[in-house]
Design a protein around this motif. Structure first.
Motif, PDB file in Angstrom:
ATOM      1  N   GLU A 136     -13.182   4.007  -7.954  1.00 43.60           N
ATOM      2  CA  GLU A 136     -13.537   2.884  -8.805  1.00 43.60           C
ATOM      3  C   GLU A 136     -13.593   3.272 -10.280  1.00 43.60           C
ATOM      4  N   LYS A 137     -13.985   4.514 -10.565  1.00 45.04           N
ATOM      5  CA  LYS A 137     -14.284   4.902 -11.946  1.00 45.04           C
ATOM      6  C   LYS A 137     -13.251   5.827 -12.573  1.00 45.04           C
ATOM      7  N   LEU A 138     -12.229   6.205 -11.815  1.00 50.13           N
ATOM      8  CA  LEU A 138     -11.187   7.064 -12.355  1.00 50.13           C
ATOM      9  C   LEU A 138      -9.967   6.241 -12.767  1.00 50.13           C
ATOM     10  N   PRO A 139      -9.165   6.723 -13.712  1.00 50.00           N
ATOM     11  CA  PRO A 139      -7.925   6.028 -14.057  1.00 50.00           C
ATOM     12  C   PRO A 139      -7.041   5.838 -12.825  1.00 50.00           C
ATOM     13  N   GLU A 140      -6.315   4.744 -12.788  1.00 43.86           N
ATOM     14  CA  GLU A 140      -5.516   4.409 -11.604  1.00 43.86           C
ATOM     15  C   GLU A 140      -4.487   5.468 -11.266  1.00 43.86           C
ATOM     16  N   ASP A 141      -3.978   6.161 -12.284  1.00 48.81           N
ATOM     17  CA  ASP A 141      -2.921   7.137 -12.021  1.00 48.81           C
ATOM     18  C   ASP A 141      -3.453   8.530 -11.713  1.00 48.81           C
ATOM     19  N   MET A 142      -4.774   8.665 -11.572  1.00 49.54           N
ATOM     20  CA  MET A 142      -5.321   9.954 -11.134  1.00 49.54           C
ATOM     21  C   MET A 142      -5.482   9.925  -9.622  1.00 49.54           C
ATOM     22  N   GLU A 143      -4.900  10.916  -8.949  1.00 47.97           N
ATOM     23  CA  GLU A 143      -4.876  10.931  -7.496  1.00 47.97           C
ATOM     24  C   GLU A 143      -6.015  11.776  -6.932  1.00 47.97           C
ATOM     25  N   LEU A 144      -6.404  11.426  -5.691  1.00 49.93           N
ATOM     26  CA  LEU A 144      -7.391  12.215  -4.951  1.00 49.93           C
ATOM     27  C   LEU A 144      -6.754  12.755  -3.678  1.00 49.93           C
ATOM     28  N   GLU A 145      -7.068  13.994  -3.377  1.00 45.53           N
ATOM     29  CA  GLU A 145      -6.604  14.654  -2.154  1.00 45.53           C
ATOM     30  C   GLU A 145      -7.831  15.139  -1.407  1.00 45.53           C
ATOM     31  N   MET A 153       0.841  -1.191   0.000  1.00 50.39           N
ATOM     32  CA  MET A 153       0.000   0.000   0.000  1.00 50.39           C
ATOM     33  C   MET A 153       0.879   1.245   0.000  1.00 50.39           C
ATOM     34  N   LYS A 154       0.656   2.127  -0.973  1.00 50.30           N
ATOM     35  CA  LYS A 154       1.403   3.376  -1.010  1.00 50.30           C
ATOM     36  C   LYS A 154       0.965   4.260   0.147  1.00 50.30           C
ATOM     37  N   LYS A 155       1.919   4.790   0.870  1.00 56.47           N
ATOM     38  CA  LYS A 155       1.620   5.565   2.068  1.00 56.47           C
ATOM     39  C   LYS A 155       0.959   6.889   1.714  1.00 56.47           C
ATOM     40  N   ILE A 156      -0.091   7.220   2.428  1.00 52.33           N
ATOM     41  CA  ILE A 156      -0.789   8.472   2.182  1.00 52.33           C
ATOM     42  C   ILE A 156       0.127   9.655   2.512  1.00 52.33           C
ATOM     43  N   GLU A 157       0.042  10.695   1.717  1.00 55.11           N
ATOM     44  CA  GLU A 157       0.836  11.908   1.930  1.00 55.11           C
ATOM     45  C   GLU A 157       0.165  12.788   2.981  1.00 55.11           C
ATOM     46  N   LEU A 158       0.973  13.328   3.886  1.00 51.26           N
ATOM     47  CA  LEU A 158       0.475  14.319   4.831  1.00 51.26           C
ATOM     48  C   LEU A 158       0.865  15.692   4.297  1.00 51.26           C
ATOM     49  N   LEU A 159      -0.137  16.480   3.911  1.00 47.09           N
ATOM     50  CA  LEU A 159       0.068  17.769   3.245  1.00 47.09           C
ATOM     51  C   LEU A 159      -0.316  18.896   4.190  1.00 47.09           C
ATOM     52  N   ALA A 160       0.611  19.816   4.407  1.00 47.83           N
ATOM     53  CA  ALA A 160       0.413  20.883   5.396  1.00 47.83           C
ATOM     54  C   ALA A 160       0.498  22.258   4.750  1.00 47.83           C
ATOM     55  N   PRO A 161      -0.182  23.242   5.343  1.00 47.08           N
ATOM     56  CA  PRO A 161      -0.130  24.610   4.816  1.00 47.08           C
ATOM     57  C   PRO A 161       1.157  25.316   5.215  1.00 47.08           C
ATOM     58  N   ALA A 162       1.629  26.206   4.362  1.00 48.52           N
ATOM     59  CA  ALA A 162       2.807  27.014   4.667  1.00 48.52           C
ATOM     60  C   ALA A 162       2.477  28.461   4.332  1.00 48.52           C
ATOM     61  N   ALA A 204      -4.700   9.719  -1.985  1.00 47.87           N
ATOM     62  CA  ALA A 204      -3.262   9.979  -2.118  1.00 47.87           C
ATOM     63  C   ALA A 204      -2.739  10.939  -1.067  1.00 47.87           C
ATOM     64  N   SER A 205      -3.577  11.912  -0.657  1.00 44.90           N
ATOM     65  CA  SER A 205      -3.071  12.986   0.193  1.00 44.90           C
ATOM     66  C   SER A 205      -4.107  13.430   1.207  1.00 44.90           C
ATOM     67  N   ALA A 206      -3.669  13.522   2.465  1.00 48.14           N
ATOM     68  CA  ALA A 206      -4.505  14.023   3.563  1.00 48.14           C
ATOM     69  C   ALA A 206      -4.074  15.453   3.849  1.00 48.14           C
ATOM     70  N   LYS A 207      -4.972  16.395   3.670  1.00 50.73           N
ATOM     71  CA  LYS A 207      -4.617  17.816   3.658  1.00 50.73           C
ATOM     72  C   LYS A 207      -5.109  18.529   4.911  1.00 50.73           C
ATOM     73  N   ILE A 208      -4.218  19.339   5.479  1.00 46.94           N
ATOM     74  CA  ILE A 208      -4.555  20.183   6.624  1.00 46.94           C
ATOM     75  C   ILE A 208      -4.792  21.597   6.124  1.00 46.94           C
TER      76      ILE A 208
END
Length: 413
Positions: free
Chosen positions: A154-163, A1-10, A246-250
Motif C-alpha cells: 500500500e505504501k511503496l511505489p507501484e513499480d517497486m517489487e516484493l519477493e 493480474m501480472k503472474k507471480i514469478e516462480l524463482l528457484a535456486p541454482a 512479484a516473486s515466490a522464492k524457493i
C-alpha cells in the motif's frame, strides 16, 4: 493480474537447467567468493555465460547473488570480478551491502538491483530508502507477516517489487544474519560458510558442575533448541499471489537436483492452476504429498500468519525426513522400444517398485523394475555403481530429464 514469478535456486550448472526445465521463471546463483552459499558449487565465468544463455533461450531470467557482508578484502576484489562478467547478460543482482551496491552501480550503471533478505528489510520506510537508492525489488525479511507485507504494498511505489520465500529452510537468526557459526566453528555465515549450528544437539550445563548435562526439555536425549521447521506455503499460495507479490522464492542452493525438480514442478502446477481459474482454485492435497517426497524437515508457515510459537520448532531431532531415494535420471528414450537409458544416482534393482516423474505436471507413474540391462546390453539384477548407465523399459512415454525415485522401504519388494 501480472503472474507471480516462480524463482528457484541454482547451486550449480546442472541445477540451473533442471530448475528451468521443471518450470522456474527465474533462477538465482552465485559467483565464487561473493555469494552466501560458498559450498554450493557456484559458477565459473564460463558456466555463467552458458547458464545465462540457456535461461534466456528458454524464456527465463537469471539473478546473481553478491550478497555477502563484504570485508575490506572483498571490496578490493569485487571490481575485478565484475569486470570478468561484464559481457554476461545477467538480469538482476542480489545485494545486501551498501558498499557492494556502490561498486555495482559504478561498474554496471544499468544493472537491476534486488535487495537480499540479508538486509532484513522489515518496514516500508526502509524499503522506500532503498527505492531511492535505485533498488528495483526487495526480498522481504522472512520475519514479516502477510499483514505487514500488505501494508508494504500500500505504501511503496507501484513499480517497486516484493519477493518472498515460500519454501525451504528457515534460519534461527534474524534474516540469516547469524554469528553462531563464526563463534563456534570459525566459519562466517555472513560470508557464505555457515556450519548450521542451529541444527546441533544442545543440553544445559551449570558452570560449577562441568560435564553434568541437564536436558532443556523433559527428554533425556537433550534438545534441538534452535532447530526450526521448514517453510512451506503450498497450501496458501492465493494469500501470497493476491497481495501482488512479484516473486515466490524457493530456498535451497545446497539441495539436490531431485529436491529442486520435485519442489519446482509442484509449485509450478499450483501457480498455473490458480491463474487458470482463480475463482474456483482449490488446493490439492497431493501437492503437499509430493513435496514431502523430497528431503525435508517438518513444515510450517513461518511468520506469515504471525509470530510462530513452539509449533514451528522441532525439539526432537535435526534430521531430515527422507522417505524416498532419488535413484536415477533419464538420459534418452526410444519411443519404438519404450526403453529408457538411465544414469543411476542411487542403488536400485529388479523387483523395486519405483515412481517416475517429469516436467510439466505434479503427476507421476509407478512401475516395477522387471528388466534391467547395463550399457553393453547385458542383463543385470542391480545397478550398484554411482552414475552407472543402465536401460530399462518404462510403462509410459518419458524424456531426458525425467527422474526416478523409490520409497526407502520398497527396495526388492
Amino acid at each position: 493480474m501480472k503472474k507471480i514469478e516462480l524463482l528457484a535456486p541454482a547451486g550449480d550448472a546442472e541445477k540451473l537447467k533442471v530448475a528451468i526445465d521443471y518450470g522456474a521463471d527465474a533462477v538465482y546463483f552465485g559467483g565464487a567468493g561473493f555469494s552466501l552459499r560458498a559450498s554450493a558449487g557456484n559458477f565459473t565465468v564460463g558456466e555463467m555465460k552458458e547458464g545465462t544463455r540457456y535461461a534466456h533461450d528458454h524464456g527465463a531470467r537469471v539473478y546473481m547473488t553478491i550478497n555477502i557482508f563484504a570485508h575490506n578484502e572483498d571490496i578490493a576484489e569485487l571490481p575485478a570480478f565484475l569486470d570478468m562478467i561484464a559481457d554476461i547478460d545477467i538480469d538482476a543482482f542480489l545485494v545486501s551491502d551498501p558498499g557492494v551496491m556502490m561498486i555495482l552501480k559504478e561498474k554496471r550503471p544499468d544493472a537491476e538491483i534486488h535487495l537480499s533478505t540479508q538486509a532484513n528489510t522489515t518496514n516500508y520506510l526502509t524499503a522506500k530508502y532503498w527505492y531511492g537508492q535505485g533498488v528495483k525489488r526487495i526480498v522481504a525479511a522472512r520475519e514479516m507477516s502477510l499483514k505487514e507485507l500488505s501494508e508494504f504494498k500500500e505504501k511503496l511505489p507501484e513499480d517497486m517489487e516484493l519477493e518472498v520465500f515460500v519454501h525451504g529452510a528457515m534460519c534461527m537468526s534474524y534474516s540469516g544474519r547469524c554469528l553462531l557459526s563464526n563463534y563456534m566453528t570459525g566459519r562466517d555465515a555472513n560470508r557464505g560458510m555457515c556450519a548450521h549450528p542451529c541444527r546441533y544437539h544442545y543440553a544445559l550445563v551449570e558452570e560449577k558442575r562441568p560435564g553434568e548435562y541437564f536436558p532443556i526439555e523433559e527428554d533425556n536425549r537433550g534438545s534441538y533448541i534452535l532447530n526450526s521447521k521448514d517453510l512451506c506455503m503450498i497450501e496458501h499460495l492465493p494469500d501470497i499471489i493476491e497481495l501482488g507479490i512479484a516473486s515466490a522464492k524457493i530456498e535451497g542452493r545446497m539441495k539436490s537436483v531431485f529436491y529442486l525438480a520435485n519442489v519446482v514442478r509442484v509449485y509450478r502446477a499450483a501457480i498455473d492452476a490458480y491463474y487458470r481459474d482463480p475463482e474456483h482454485y482449490r488446493f490439492k492435497p497431493e501437492w503437499l504429498t509430493e513435496l514431502s517426497k523430497a528431503s525435508h524437515r517438518h513444515f510450517s508457515t513461518g511468520f506469515f500468519y504471525g509470530k510462530p510459537g513452539e509449533e514451528a520448532q522441532n525439539y526432537e531431532s535435526s534430521a531430515y525426513i527422507r522417505e524416498y531415494a532419488f535413484i536415477g535420471v533419464v538420459r534418452s528414450y526410444d519411443p519404438e522400444t519404450r526403453v529408457a537409458v538411465i544414469e543411476q544416482r542411487n542403488n536400485f534393482r529388479r523387483g523395486d517398485v519405483i515412481e517416475i516423474f517429469g516436467p510439466g505436471s505434479a503427476d507421476f507413474f509407478e512401475q516395477t523394475v522387471d528388466d534391467l540391462k547395463d550399457d553393453e546390453g547385458n542383463e543385470i539384477d542391480v545397478a550398484p555403481h554411482p552414475q552407472q548407465i543402465v536401460s530399462m523399459p518404462v510403462k509410459y512415454v518419458v524424456a531426458p530429464g525425467y527422474m526416478l525415485r523409490r520409497r526407502q522401504q520398497d527396495q526388492g519388494r
